[in-house]
Write an enzyme that holds these catalytic residues in place. Structure first.
Site, PDB file in Angstrom:
ATOM      1  N   HIS A 261       1.300 -17.028 -13.691  1.00 46.73           N
ATOM      2  CA  HIS A 261       2.039 -16.324 -14.735  1.00 46.73           C
ATOM      3  C   HIS A 261       2.412 -17.277 -15.874  1.00 46.73           C
ATOM      4  O   HIS A 261       2.138 -17.004 -17.054  1.00 46.73           O
ATOM      5  CB  HIS A 261       3.302 -15.700 -14.133  1.00 46.73           C
ATOM      6  CG  HIS A 261       4.169 -14.993 -15.131  1.00 46.73           C
ATOM      7  ND1 HIS A 261       4.146 -13.632 -15.305  1.00 46.73           N
ATOM      8  CD2 HIS A 261       5.082 -15.466 -16.021  1.00 46.73           C
ATOM      9  CE1 HIS A 261       5.006 -13.291 -16.259  1.00 46.73           C
ATOM     10  NE2 HIS A 261       5.595 -14.405 -16.706  1.00 46.73           N
ATOM     11  N   GLU A 262       3.026 -18.392 -15.525  1.00 46.65           N
ATOM     12  CA  GLU A 262       3.456 -19.334 -16.562  1.00 46.65           C
ATOM     13  C   GLU A 262       2.266 -19.967 -17.277  1.00 46.65           C
ATOM     14  O   GLU A 262       2.368 -20.337 -18.451  1.00 46.65           O
ATOM     15  CB  GLU A 262       4.373 -20.405 -15.972  1.00 46.65           C
ATOM     16  CG  GLU A 262       5.653 -19.869 -15.329  1.00 46.65           C
ATOM     17  CD  GLU A 262       6.477 -18.978 -16.252  1.00 46.65           C
ATOM     18  OE1 GLU A 262       6.367 -19.117 -17.493  1.00 46.65           O
ATOM     19  OE2 GLU A 262       7.231 -18.131 -15.729  1.00 46.65           O
TER      20      GLU A 262
END
Length: 496
Positions: A261-262
């Protein structure tokens, strides 16, 4: 003075403002990852000083004068956007007193430290007084920022998603909620029991896998770093992008997918036009566009059947037996659907319901119809109504997210809007890259990064968010693509 000379002075002024914004981000990153516990009071003053300096630059009479002189001048598209954005930044900053801007930065820095401690001790009561201060300041800021027919909440939302309204968001969420709830109910009633990971997964091994994922998803390690924090996040841009993840030694999905996600955020920041660094047009289009990158990486790609063919053996090489040692069972395990308390660990079906809960509560907080003293009870009642489960402790409820302690009111709905944009991008990607699943199954994500770089990243803020997505996808974005994707994927997984 000619236009070129005026613009050079203008751009230099704006770069100073952009640099201060990045300094503020670095202070926040350090607070989450490296700062000693006794540093919080000093950090609060540092944050306040940076906010005060940024406010002075944004409200400088010379900036407003330069904007006035350059509006309507013969500028290229990027320069014109910079001038328009500088005007918007200057007008918003001028409405907020310098001391209020500084006090917000100070209070938020202190609140983040208290939030971390309260989360560890599992006590909302310990956090409530500082949150009450932050909410009071955000209400005051919203009153200052309101323009025309805006609501106070919309004035805060404009910081993250310019042009978006409560009516648009509430309408979209109102259309999505019953369909998501029905899908969740059908899955729960299907009787299927999905495989699960078993065993313990060492922290060092999870971090090693996260670093491998950084390489796979195109993250330039010479222009960024990965660290551990209480709450996963991404900050910085260009040649200095910081991401954080967290480890659960009994559920390796948390670290792997938080990292993926990051990475969506980080690769976006690394892919922005370096020629426009520190200028508005060289920044992300909006937080919803930002979240579309992270949610696309995490879900449509990272949790897709094809990528699981690569990720499953990567898990096996790192950890040995996991309890889900074949790609098909691995795919099922990482797409397990069940009501859970933690937003960042939520499955795709329930995730947007988490966002809608926060969206409604934070609107009430800003409107003054909900007091901080009543927030925990309101959260628990809403969670029981939406998910059918009672929240057993504060760290699984109103204490789980960092956003409100950081003063990020108006941020939460961009996650759901980002999911909508991500679904549209997934459709466009599959049309543009016919061999996408074959690439993902071999761990080759670079063609995706190249497509995003050309169609999203390099364009920065040249276009408004929805128009940027529409241009990339060939149609105006709507929630239909997301709902169709979820229905097909989970209908097949759970044989609905």
């Amino acid at each position: 003075m000619n236009t070129a000379t005026l613009y050079a002075e203008f751009a230099d002024h704006l770069r100073g403002l952009g640099a201060l914004d990045q300094v503020a981000g670095l202070l926040n990153w350090d607070q989450e990852t490296q700062m000693p516990p006794k540093g919080s009071a000093q950090r609060a003053e540092q944050c306040a000083a940076v906010a005060r300096a940024a406010h002075a630059l944004a409200t400088a009479p010379r900036l407003a004068e330069l904007v006035g002189l350059l509006e309507g001048a013969d500028l290229d598209p990027a320069q014109a956007v910079n001038v328009a954005e500088a005007g918007r930044i200057s007008r918003r900053a001028t409405r907020v007193p310098a001391e209020l801007a500084a006090e917000l930065a100070r209070a938020s820095a202190l609140a983040q430290t208290v939030w971390q401690t309260a989360r560890e001790s599992n006590s909302f009561a310990d956090f409530a007084p500082v949150l009450e201060r932050v909410v009071s300041l955000k209400r005051e800021q919203a009153r200052c920022l309101v323009e025309g027919s805006e609501t106070p909440y919309e004035a805060l939302l404009a910081e993250y998603e310019p042009g978006m309204t409560e009516a648009e968001l509430s309408g979209m969420f109102g259309r999505m909620r019953p369909k998501l709830t029905l899908l969740a109910e059908r899955i729960a009633g299907s009787g299927w029991r999905m495989p699960r990971f078993t065993g313990a997964f060492a922290r060092a091994g999870q971090l090693a896998l996260s670093r491998r994922l950084c390489d796979v998803f195109g993250f330039d390690g010479q222009a960024g770093r990965l660290d551990l924090a209480v709450h996963p996040s991404s900050s910085g841009s260009g040649g200095d992008v910081r991401i954080t993840t967290r480890v659960n030694e009994y559920d390796p999905r948390e670290c792997a997918y938080a990292t993926i996600h990051e990475l969506g955020h980080a690769v976006y920041e690394q892919g922005l036009d370096p020629a426009q660094a520190l200028l508005p047009v060289g920044m992300s289009a909006s937080m919803a566009v930002h979240e579309s990158q992270s949610r696309l990486f995490e879900n449509q790609l990272g949790r897709g059947r094809a990528f699981c063919e690569w990720l499953c053996p990567a898990f096996g090489a790192q950890f040995g037996a996991t309890g889900v040692d074949m790609p098909e069972t691995f795919y099922a395990a990482v797409n397990l659907v069940e009501p859970g308390f933690i937003r960042t660990e939520a499955d795709e079906v329930h995730y947007n319901l988490h966002i809608m809960l926060r969206y409604d509560l934070e609107r009430e907080l800003i409107a003054g119809t909900l007091d901080v003293a009543d927030l925990e009870a309101a959260w628990n009642a809403r969670f029981l109504a939406d998910f059918g489960v009672e929240v057993p402790e504060p760290r699984l409820g109103a204490l789980q997210d960092v956003h409100w302690s950081a003063g990020l009111f108006g941020y939460f709905p961009t996650y759901a809007l980002g999911n909508v944009y991500a679904a549209e991008l997934n459709v466009a990607l599959r049309a543009a890259l016919p061999g996408l699943d074959r690439m993902l199954a071999s761990g080759d994500v670079w063609p995706v990064v190249e497509w995003l770089r050309a169609n999203i990243h390099r364009k920065g803020r040249l276009l408004p968010p929805a128009k940027l997505i529409a241009e990339a996808c060939g149609r105006a974005p709507s929630e239909a693509a997301l709902l169709d994707y979820l229905g097909r994927k989970y209908g097949a997984l759970y044989t609905l």
